[in-house]
Design a protein around this motif. Structure first.
Motif, PDB file in Angstrom:
ATOM      1  N   GLU A 174      -3.944 -39.155 -13.650  1.00  0.00           N
ATOM      2  CA  GLU A 174      -5.292 -38.799 -14.100  1.00  0.00           C
ATOM      3  C   GLU A 174      -6.354 -39.840 -13.791  1.00  0.00           C
ATOM      4  OE1 GLU A 174      -2.299 -36.548 -16.260  1.00  0.00           O
ATOM      5  OE2 GLU A 174      -2.575 -38.683 -16.011  1.00  0.00           O
ATOM      6  N   SER A 175      -6.000 -41.090 -13.698  1.00  0.00           N
ATOM      7  CA  SER A 175      -6.999 -42.111 -13.377  1.00  0.00           C
ATOM      8  C   SER A 175      -6.817 -42.665 -11.964  1.00  0.00           C
ATOM      9  CB  SER A 175      -6.959 -43.241 -14.408  1.00  0.00           C
ATOM     10  OG  SER A 175      -5.670 -43.822 -14.421  1.00  0.00           O
ATOM     11  N   ASP A 176      -5.918 -42.079 -11.189  1.00  0.00           N
ATOM     12  CA  ASP A 176      -5.682 -42.487  -9.809  1.00  0.00           C
ATOM     13  C   ASP A 176      -6.462 -41.547  -8.894  1.00  0.00           C
ATOM     14  OD1 ASP A 176      -4.776 -43.270  -7.341  1.00  0.00           O
ATOM     15  OD2 ASP A 176      -2.640 -43.148  -7.843  1.00  0.00           O
ATOM     16  N   TYR A 177      -7.753 -41.840  -8.743  1.00  0.00           N
ATOM     17  CA  TYR A 177      -8.641 -40.955  -8.001  1.00  0.00           C
ATOM     18  C   TYR A 177      -8.253 -40.838  -6.527  1.00  0.00           C
ATOM     19  CZ  TYR A 177     -11.425 -41.400 -12.219  1.00  0.00           C
ATOM     20  OH  TYR A 177     -11.846 -41.390 -13.519  1.00  0.00           O
ATOM     21  N   VAL A 178      -7.707 -41.884  -5.935  1.00  0.00           N
ATOM     22  CA  VAL A 178      -7.272 -41.824  -4.549  1.00  0.00           C
ATOM     23  C   VAL A 178      -6.143 -40.801  -4.416  1.00  0.00           C
ATOM     24  CG1 VAL A 178      -6.167 -43.116  -2.677  1.00  0.00           C
ATOM     25  CG2 VAL A 178      -8.060 -44.150  -3.968  1.00  0.00           C
ATOM     26  N   TRP A 179      -5.170 -40.832  -5.324  1.00  0.00           N
ATOM     27  CA  TRP A 179      -4.073 -39.860  -5.297  1.00  0.00           C
ATOM     28  C   TRP A 179      -4.616 -38.443  -5.461  1.00  0.00           C
ATOM     29  CZ3 TRP A 179      -2.213 -35.975  -8.324  1.00  0.00           C
ATOM     30  CH2 TRP A 179      -0.946 -35.489  -8.010  1.00  0.00           C
ATOM     31  N   MET A 180      -5.532 -38.280  -6.409  1.00  0.00           N
ATOM     32  CA  MET A 180      -6.086 -36.959  -6.675  1.00  0.00           C
ATOM     33  C   MET A 180      -6.874 -36.431  -5.468  1.00  0.00           C
ATOM     34  SD  MET A 180      -7.023 -37.682 -10.680  1.00  0.00           S
ATOM     35  CE  MET A 180      -7.960 -36.219 -11.013  1.00  0.00           C
ATOM     36  N   LEU A 181      -7.663 -37.285  -4.818  1.00  0.00           N
ATOM     37  CA  LEU A 181      -8.427 -36.852  -3.646  1.00  0.00           C
ATOM     38  C   LEU A 181      -7.511 -36.567  -2.455  1.00  0.00           C
ATOM     39  CD1 LEU A 181     -11.613 -39.059  -3.934  1.00  0.00           C
ATOM     40  CD2 LEU A 181     -11.481 -36.567  -4.088  1.00  0.00           C
ATOM     41  N   ASP A 182      -6.478 -37.368  -2.285  1.00  0.00           N
ATOM     42  CA  ASP A 182      -5.493 -37.067  -1.238  1.00  0.00           C
ATOM     43  C   ASP A 182      -4.875 -35.697  -1.481  1.00  0.00           C
ATOM     44  OD1 ASP A 182      -5.737 -39.349   0.360  1.00  0.00           O
ATOM     45  OD2 ASP A 182      -4.173 -40.443  -0.725  1.00  0.00           O
ATOM     46  N   ARG A 183      -4.526 -35.423  -2.729  1.00  0.00           N
ATOM     47  CA  ARG A 183      -3.953 -34.118  -3.086  1.00  0.00           C
ATOM     48  C   ARG A 183      -4.967 -33.007  -2.822  1.00  0.00           C
ATOM     49  NH1 ARG A 183      -2.806 -30.032  -2.859  1.00  0.00           N
ATOM     50  NH2 ARG A 183      -1.933 -28.568  -4.332  1.00  0.00           N
ATOM     51  N   TYR A 184      -6.215 -33.240  -3.197  1.00  0.00           N
ATOM     52  CA  TYR A 184      -7.291 -32.269  -2.990  1.00  0.00           C
ATOM     53  C   TYR A 184      -7.458 -31.929  -1.511  1.00  0.00           C
ATOM     54  CZ  TYR A 184     -12.154 -30.734  -2.421  1.00  0.00           C
ATOM     55  OH  TYR A 184     -13.285 -30.067  -2.045  1.00  0.00           O
ATOM     56  N   LEU A 185      -7.424 -32.934  -0.652  1.00  0.00           N
ATOM     57  CA  LEU A 185      -7.651 -32.721   0.779  1.00  0.00           C
ATOM     58  C   LEU A 185      -6.508 -31.974   1.459  1.00  0.00           C
ATOM     59  CD1 LEU A 185      -9.342 -36.108   1.719  1.00  0.00           C
ATOM     60  CD2 LEU A 185     -10.423 -33.838   1.634  1.00  0.00           C
ATOM     61  N   THR A 209      -8.448 -33.992   8.142  1.00  0.00           N
ATOM     62  CA  THR A 209      -9.374 -34.809   7.353  1.00  0.00           C
ATOM     63  C   THR A 209      -8.591 -35.572   6.294  1.00  0.00           C
ATOM     64  OG1 THR A 209     -11.193 -33.260   7.697  1.00  0.00           O
ATOM     65  CG2 THR A 209     -11.405 -34.799   5.848  1.00  0.00           C
ATOM     66  N   MET A 210      -8.762 -36.884   6.299  1.00  0.00           N
ATOM     67  CA  MET A 210      -8.057 -37.751   5.344  1.00  0.00           C
ATOM     68  C   MET A 210      -9.046 -38.661   4.625  1.00  0.00           C
ATOM     69  SD  MET A 210      -4.666 -38.846   7.567  1.00  0.00           S
ATOM     70  CE  MET A 210      -5.526 -40.241   8.193  1.00  0.00           C
ATOM     71  N   LEU A 211      -8.629 -39.126   3.471  1.00  0.00           N
ATOM     72  CA  LEU A 211      -9.416 -40.083   2.705  1.00  0.00           C
ATOM     73  C   LEU A 211      -9.134 -41.483   3.238  1.00  0.00           C
ATOM     74  CD1 LEU A 211     -11.236 -40.630   0.208  1.00  0.00           C
ATOM     75  CD2 LEU A 211      -9.115 -40.937  -1.088  1.00  0.00           C
ATOM     76  N   ASP A 230     -15.218 -42.246   1.672  1.00  0.00           N
ATOM     77  CA  ASP A 230     -15.213 -42.387   3.125  1.00  0.00           C
ATOM     78  C   ASP A 230     -14.020 -41.596   3.656  1.00  0.00           C
ATOM     79  OD1 ASP A 230     -15.981 -43.250   5.682  1.00  0.00           O
ATOM     80  OD2 ASP A 230     -14.664 -45.004   5.573  1.00  0.00           O
ATOM     81  N   LEU A 231     -14.328 -40.586   4.473  1.00  0.00           N
ATOM     82  CA  LEU A 231     -13.303 -39.714   5.040  1.00  0.00           C
ATOM     83  C   LEU A 231     -13.079 -40.068   6.507  1.00  0.00           C
ATOM     84  CD1 LEU A 231     -14.630 -36.368   3.513  1.00  0.00           C
ATOM     85  CD2 LEU A 231     -12.721 -37.748   2.674  1.00  0.00           C
ATOM     86  N   SER A 232     -12.018 -39.538   7.083  1.00  0.00           N
ATOM     87  CA  SER A 232     -11.740 -39.756   8.500  1.00  0.00           C
ATOM     88  C   SER A 232     -12.826 -39.092   9.354  1.00  0.00           C
ATOM     89  CB  SER A 232     -10.361 -39.204   8.849  1.00  0.00           C
ATOM     90  OG  SER A 232     -10.310 -37.811   8.599  1.00  0.00           O
ATOM     91  N   ASP A 290     -17.637 -44.246   9.883  1.00  0.00           N
ATOM     92  CA  ASP A 290     -18.733 -44.711  10.751  1.00  0.00           C
ATOM     93  C   ASP A 290     -19.240 -43.657  11.731  1.00  0.00           C
ATOM     94  OD1 ASP A 290     -18.949 -47.227   9.565  1.00  0.00           O
ATOM     95  OD2 ASP A 290     -17.360 -48.049  10.836  1.00  0.00           O
ATOM     96  N   SER A 291     -18.842 -42.397  11.557  1.00  0.00           N
ATOM     97  CA  SER A 291     -19.374 -41.310  12.381  1.00  0.00           C
ATOM     98  C   SER A 291     -20.642 -40.781  11.733  1.00  0.00           C
ATOM     99  CB  SER A 291     -18.358 -40.179  12.488  1.00  0.00           C
ATOM    100  OG  SER A 291     -17.176 -40.631  13.097  1.00  0.00           O
ATOM    101  N   LEU A 292     -21.487 -40.170  12.518  1.00  0.00           N
ATOM    102  CA  LEU A 292     -22.715 -39.598  11.983  1.00  0.00           C
ATOM    103  C   LEU A 292     -22.450 -38.212  11.403  1.00  0.00           C
ATOM    104  CD1 LEU A 292     -25.354 -40.604  14.684  1.00  0.00           C
ATOM    105  CD2 LEU A 292     -24.837 -41.732  12.508  1.00  0.00           C
ATOM    106  N   LEU A 293     -23.055 -37.930  10.271  1.00  0.00           N
ATOM    107  CA  LEU A 293     -22.990 -36.623   9.627  1.00  0.00           C
ATOM    108  C   LEU A 293     -24.365 -35.999   9.759  1.00  0.00           C
ATOM    109  CD1 LEU A 293     -21.060 -37.667   6.390  1.00  0.00           C
ATOM    110  CD2 LEU A 293     -20.122 -36.555   8.423  1.00  0.00           C
ATOM    111  N   ASP A 294     -24.503 -35.072  10.673  1.00  0.00           N
ATOM    112  CA  ASP A 294     -25.807 -34.474  10.984  1.00  0.00           C
ATOM    113  C   ASP A 294     -26.875 -35.545  11.183  1.00  0.00           C
ATOM    114  OD1 ASP A 294     -25.163 -31.833  11.252  1.00  0.00           O
ATOM    115  OD2 ASP A 294     -26.011 -31.190   9.343  1.00  0.00           O
TER     116      ASP A 294
END
Length: 169
Positions: free
Chosen positions: A60-71, A87-89, A102-104, A141-145
């Motif tokens: 619940e407090s491991d946001y990196v794990w949760m975002l990896d799971r989300y992706l 797409t990876m975190l 910051d995503l891939s 470091d890539s441009l987003l629009d």
């Protein structure tokens, strides 16, 4: 009689405490994940994006794990990931009330409306997960629009535009 009653109450309290400890050791709290609806409808709330709840399984407090799971994408067949395959975190950090995601570079393949929907889904998920007020999204470091990053809050987007209904009334 009094000793028996006190002993019974003490045992009940101990049993209650044991149950609390067991639930703390094995929490199954879900977290909200927002994705693109597989079949889009218009004119109603949550017609483009939808939410499913995934188990945090002690993270619940491991946001990196949760975002990896989300992706990894949704489990429901009624939802689809708005993110390009792969797409990876890369990193996640919270500073004050802002979450920096910051995503891939795969994420930078999105443009226009697809990028907007991807950012909204990610922002909704991060805000629900962390309680942060602001989400700053970048892609290795890539441009987003044309920008190095996109900053969003819950007020950055409109999930239901009811202005046409009120104008025609």
């Amino acid at each position: 009689m009094r000793k028996g009653l006190c002993l019974c109450l003490a045992l009940c309290c101990l049993a209650g405490l044991t149950a609390c400890v067991q639930s703390e050791e094995n929490p199954q709290a879900p977290f909200a994940c927002y994705y693109l609806q597989s079949e889009l409808t218009y004119g109603e709330a949550d017609s483009v994006i939808g939410c499913e709840y995934q188990e945090a399984s002690g993270h619940e407090s491991d946001y990196v794990w949760m975002l990896d799971r989300y992706l990894t994408g949704p489990e429901s067949e009624t939802l689809t990931s708005p993110f390009p395959r792969g797409t990876m975190l890369y990193s996640f950090e919270i500073v004050n009330a802002a979450a920096y995601v910051d995503l891939s570079a795969d994420f930078a393949e999105l443009t226009g409306m697809a990028l907007t929907v991807g950012c909204v889904c990610l922002t909704q998920t991060v805000i629900a997960m962390t309680g942060c007020e602001t989400v700053v999204i970048s892609a290795d470091d890539s441009l987003l629009d044309g920008s190095k990053s996109i900053t969003m809050t819950a007020d950055s987007y409109l999930l239901l535009d009811s202005s046409a209904a009120t104008e025609s009334d």
